[in-house]
Design a protein around this motif. Structure first.
Motif, PDB file in Angstrom:
ATOM      1  N   SER A 123     -95.222  -9.636  34.131  1.00 23.67           N
ATOM      2  CA  SER A 123     -96.210  -9.344  35.651  1.00 23.67           C
ATOM      3  C   SER A 123     -96.561 -10.596  35.890  1.00 23.67           C
ATOM      4  CB  SER A 123     -97.517  -8.640  35.182  1.00 23.67           C
ATOM      5  OG  SER A 123     -98.532  -9.258  34.955  1.00 23.67           O
ATOM      6  N   LEU A 124     -96.882 -10.061  37.797  1.00 24.08           N
ATOM      7  CA  LEU A 124     -97.493 -10.959  38.515  1.00 24.08           C
ATOM      8  C   LEU A 124     -98.763 -12.080  38.125  1.00 24.08           C
ATOM      9  CD1 LEU A 124     -96.992  -9.269  41.571  1.00 24.08           C
ATOM     10  CD2 LEU A 124     -96.344 -11.779  41.515  1.00 24.08           C
ATOM     11  N   SER A 139     -95.780  -3.109  30.409  1.00 24.74           N
ATOM     12  CA  SER A 139     -97.017  -3.521  30.809  1.00 24.74           C
ATOM     13  C   SER A 139     -96.701  -5.052  32.523  1.00 24.74           C
ATOM     14  CB  SER A 139     -98.005  -4.218  29.636  1.00 24.74           C
ATOM     15  OG  SER A 139     -99.416  -4.818  30.707  1.00 24.74           O
ATOM     16  N   PRO A 140     -96.087  -4.134  33.382  1.00 18.94           N
ATOM     17  CA  PRO A 140     -95.866  -4.527  34.597  1.00 18.94           C
ATOM     18  C   PRO A 140     -96.820  -4.767  35.114  1.00 18.94           C
ATOM     19  CG  PRO A 140     -94.748  -2.392  34.688  1.00 18.94           C
ATOM     20  CD  PRO A 140     -94.810  -3.131  33.303  1.00 18.94           C
ATOM     21  N   VAL A 172     -95.952  -2.014  45.002  1.00 17.38           N
ATOM     22  CA  VAL A 172     -96.032  -3.614  45.319  1.00 17.38           C
ATOM     23  C   VAL A 172     -95.616  -4.582  44.038  1.00 17.38           C
ATOM     24  CG1 VAL A 172     -96.479  -5.504  46.781  1.00 17.38           C
ATOM     25  CG2 VAL A 172     -96.737  -2.850  47.919  1.00 17.38           C
ATOM     26  N   SER A 173     -96.153  -3.927  43.233  1.00 14.26           N
ATOM     27  CA  SER A 173     -96.049  -4.536  42.065  1.00 14.26           C
ATOM     28  C   SER A 173     -94.888  -4.421  41.724  1.00 14.26           C
ATOM     29  CB  SER A 173     -97.619  -4.839  41.456  1.00 14.26           C
ATOM     30  OG  SER A 173     -98.640  -4.971  41.780  1.00 14.26           O
ATOM     31  N   LEU A 174     -94.678  -3.186  41.250  1.00 17.71           N
ATOM     32  CA  LEU A 174     -93.309  -3.327  41.073  1.00 17.71           C
ATOM     33  C   LEU A 174     -91.931  -3.628  41.585  1.00 17.71           C
ATOM     34  CD1 LEU A 174     -94.057   0.554  39.806  1.00 17.71           C
ATOM     35  CD2 LEU A 174     -94.230  -1.853  38.084  1.00 17.71           C
ATOM     36  N   ALA A 175     -92.171  -3.235  43.211  1.00 17.14           N
ATOM     37  CA  ALA A 175     -90.863  -3.905  43.742  1.00 17.14           C
ATOM     38  C   ALA A 175     -91.178  -5.432  43.472  1.00 17.14           C
ATOM     39  CB  ALA A 175     -91.056  -3.838  45.340  1.00 17.14           C
ATOM     40  N   TRP A 176     -91.785  -6.527  43.722  1.00 16.81           N
ATOM     41  CA  TRP A 176     -91.437  -7.745  43.288  1.00 16.81           C
ATOM     42  C   TRP A 176     -90.411  -8.146  42.381  1.00 16.81           C
ATOM     43  CZ3 TRP A 176     -92.634 -11.081  39.529  1.00 16.81           C
ATOM     44  CH2 TRP A 176     -92.466 -11.892  40.433  1.00 16.81           C
ATOM     45  N   LEU A 177     -91.333  -7.027  41.362  1.00 19.44           N
ATOM     46  CA  LEU A 177     -90.693  -7.351  39.770  1.00 19.44           C
ATOM     47  C   LEU A 177     -88.901  -7.152  39.767  1.00 19.44           C
ATOM     48  CD1 LEU A 177     -93.082  -6.345  36.625  1.00 19.44           C
ATOM     49  CD2 LEU A 177     -91.376  -8.496  37.183  1.00 19.44           C
ATOM     50  N   LEU A 178     -88.948  -6.117  40.505  1.00 15.20           N
ATOM     51  CA  LEU A 178     -87.525  -5.886  40.882  1.00 15.20           C
ATOM     52  C   LEU A 178     -86.332  -6.292  41.216  1.00 15.20           C
ATOM     53  CD1 LEU A 178     -87.773  -1.779  41.410  1.00 15.20           C
ATOM     54  CD2 LEU A 178     -86.803  -2.592  39.026  1.00 15.20           C
ATOM     55  N   ARG A 179     -87.126  -7.699  41.985  1.00 15.64           N
ATOM     56  CA  ARG A 179     -86.642  -8.077  42.657  1.00 15.64           C
ATOM     57  C   ARG A 179     -86.046  -9.844  42.766  1.00 15.64           C
ATOM     58  NH1 ARG A 179     -86.111  -7.182  48.729  1.00 15.64           N
ATOM     59  NH2 ARG A 179     -84.896  -9.493  48.736  1.00 15.64           N
ATOM     60  N   THR A 220     -84.247  -5.398  34.488  1.00 12.45           N
ATOM     61  CA  THR A 220     -83.313  -4.546  35.175  1.00 12.45           C
ATOM     62  C   THR A 220     -84.076  -3.467  35.797  1.00 12.45           C
ATOM     63  OG1 THR A 220     -81.288  -5.042  33.849  1.00 12.45           O
ATOM     64  CG2 THR A 220     -81.446  -2.708  34.503  1.00 12.45           C
ATOM     65  N   ALA A 221     -85.130  -2.707  34.817  1.00 11.83           N
ATOM     66  CA  ALA A 221     -85.745  -1.726  34.928  1.00 11.83           C
ATOM     67  C   ALA A 221     -87.164  -2.211  33.950  1.00 11.83           C
ATOM     68  CB  ALA A 221     -85.195  -0.154  34.400  1.00 11.83           C
ATOM     69  N   PRO A 222     -88.449  -2.513  35.129  1.00 10.70           N
ATOM     70  CA  PRO A 222     -89.327  -2.240  34.133  1.00 10.70           C
ATOM     71  C   PRO A 222     -90.483  -0.312  33.723  1.00 10.70           C
ATOM     72  CG  PRO A 222     -89.562  -3.464  36.465  1.00 10.70           C
ATOM     73  CD  PRO A 222     -88.318  -2.467  36.710  1.00 10.70           C
ATOM     74  N   ILE A 223     -91.381  -1.131  32.792  1.00 14.18           N
ATOM     75  CA  ILE A 223     -91.507  -0.125  31.939  1.00 14.18           C
ATOM     76  C   ILE A 223     -92.779   0.402  32.469  1.00 14.18           C
ATOM     77  CG2 ILE A 223     -91.407   1.225  29.950  1.00 14.18           C
ATOM     78  CD1 ILE A 223     -89.495  -1.219  28.892  1.00 14.18           C
ATOM     79  N   ILE A 224     -92.319   1.908  33.105  1.00 18.73           N
ATOM     80  CA  ILE A 224     -94.343   2.637  33.530  1.00 18.73           C
ATOM     81  C   ILE A 224     -94.137   3.194  32.235  1.00 18.73           C
ATOM     82  CG2 ILE A 224     -93.625   1.739  36.298  1.00 18.73           C
ATOM     83  CD1 ILE A 224     -93.020   4.764  36.659  1.00 18.73           C
ATOM     84  N   GLY A 225     -95.611   3.802  32.422  1.00 23.59           N
ATOM     85  CA  GLY A 225     -96.480   4.356  31.347  1.00 23.59           C
ATOM     86  C   GLY A 225     -97.447   5.063  33.005  1.00 23.59           C
ATOM     87  N   ALA A 226     -97.031   6.481  32.395  1.00 26.39           N
ATOM     88  CA  ALA A 226     -98.073   7.730  32.926  1.00 26.39           C
ATOM     89  C   ALA A 226     -99.234   8.354  31.918  1.00 26.39           C
ATOM     90  CB  ALA A 226     -97.413   8.324  34.228  1.00 26.39           C
ATOM     91  N   ASN A 227    -100.114   9.040  32.249  1.00 26.45           N
ATOM     92  CA  ASN A 227    -100.697  10.053  31.828  1.00 26.45           C
ATOM     93  C   ASN A 227    -100.643  11.571  32.527  1.00 26.45           C
ATOM     94  OD1 ASN A 227    -101.929   9.129  29.300  1.00 26.45           O
ATOM     95  ND2 ASN A 227    -103.239   7.477  30.719  1.00 26.45           N
ATOM     96  N   SER A 228    -100.051  11.403  33.691  1.00 26.07           N
ATOM     97  CA  SER A 228     -99.832  12.652  35.283  1.00 26.07           C
ATOM     98  C   SER A 228     -98.941  12.417  35.277  1.00 26.07           C
ATOM     99  CB  SER A 228    -101.423  12.420  35.492  1.00 26.07           C
ATOM    100  OG  SER A 228    -101.565  11.783  36.188  1.00 26.07           O
TER     101      SER A 228
END
Length: 339
Positions: free
Chosen positions: A197-198, A225-226, A281-288, A293-301
């Protein structure tokens, strides 16, 4: 229309954001987990990442809960062929041997014995006949890498696994694995799942050596943990009271620093210019970044998930990328600059 991305040099095509499932059966019950997966697939998502040990840290849980929930969802939806299912092996499953006893806990590690058994167990829990991406969750110092890769290769030959990956490997461990595969004619890791991550020093830990290995050898990067435990969503701000949560205390201990707060403030500013949530914005920076290839995100909802999924439509300018990179940068040694 979403553009899917190749995982390293493999033929796998992934949605730009992977769906992490550590929460399933823990902070998200089965009904909520189904809703999250439904929303992810409806948005074009195809990459679902889990591990056999999810969620062994909850009382009385021997592991495999996340895989079982995913398996029931796949059966209910009948959508197996649309998905790239990734899981992991290494961690201890079931009750551990008592401390102080000479017995060895046999339900963990990266030995041939445990890899073959663990894969069968994951296949059963997921209710599938193959795993698309089978990953070594972290290094096993007690098992030679030749044994691990030989067992993984056998699973590919049997048709139980399509591709191999690793997680939490250092640069030299990844190089050792790639070299061994090449020298012994074994299946090779096509991906690595590092913490990236940043945040400082997380960014430096990956970019100092691992990034170069991934780029040079075509290893796809699927960071975990992106968002730095929520730090990069902008909900933690300098000199503001902490939310009442365990994660807030963990972030304060691990991630609160002047540089990281400077990074968050820059992300917030860029997000305001684009009219989007800071997390995007954090994820878009990583994708560049190279090899990602693909940051792994998590969600509770579903609401949390949808907020993050908007990342795939966010185009950061060169100025945005430069501002973010500069504020979160780390000191390079002379060898880094020359190589």
């Amino acid at each position: 229309m979403t553009t899917y991305r190749k995982l390293g040099r493999s033929g796998l095509q992934l949605f730009p954001l992977g769906l992490g499932t550590m929460q399933f059966g823990w902070s998200a019950d089965e009904k909520t987990s189904f809703e999250i997966m439904d929303a992810y697939v409806a948005a074009g998502g195809n990459f679902i990442d889990t591990a056999d040990i999810y969620t062994t840290w909850t009382p009385g849980n021997p592991g495999g809960v996340s895989e079982e929930i995913i398996g029931r969802w796949i059966k209910a939806r009948g959508n197996r062929d649309q998905l790239v299912i990734a899981t992991k092996v290494r961690g201890a499953m079931g009750e551990k041997a008592s401390e102080g006893r000479s017995t060895i806990h046999q339900r963990e590690g990266l030995s041939r014995r445990w890899i073959l058994k663990a894969c069968e167990d994951s296949l059963r829990r997921l209710g599938v006949d193959h795993i698309d991406l089978y990953q070594a969750h972290w290094v096993d110092n007690q098992t030679p890498i030749e044994e691990t890769l030989s067992a993984f290769s056998e699973l590919v030959q049997r048709g139980y696994v399509r591709y191999l990956g690793c997680s939490n490997y250092s640069a030299w461990r990844l190089m050792e694995a790639l070299w061994t595969s090449d020298r012994r004619g074994l299946e090779s890791y096509v991906s690595i799942q590092p913490e990236y991550s940043l945040l400082s020093p997380t960014r430096a830990n990956f970019e100092r050596e691992l990034q170069r290995v991934a780029v040079e050898y075509g290893v796809g990067v699927v960071p975990w943990s992106p968002l730095g435990g929520g730090m990069l969503t902008g909900k933690y701000r300098r000199d503001q009271p902490l939310p009442d949560s365990v994660r807030a205390s963990e972030n304060a201990a691990r991630r609160f620093s002047d540089q990281n707060f400077d990074t968050v403030e820059t992300l917030v500013s860029v997000a305001e210019r684009h009219g989007v949530p800071t997390a995007q914005v954090s994820l878009a920076w990583l994708l560049r970044q190279p090899a990602v290839t693909a940051p792994i995100i998590g969600a509770n909802s579903v609401d949390q998930l949808n907020e993050l999924l908007g990342t795939v439509n966010l185009n950061l300018s060169d100025e945005d990328l430069s501002d973010i990179s500069r504020v979160s940068d780390w000191p390079r040694a002379r060898t880094d600059l020359e190589n």
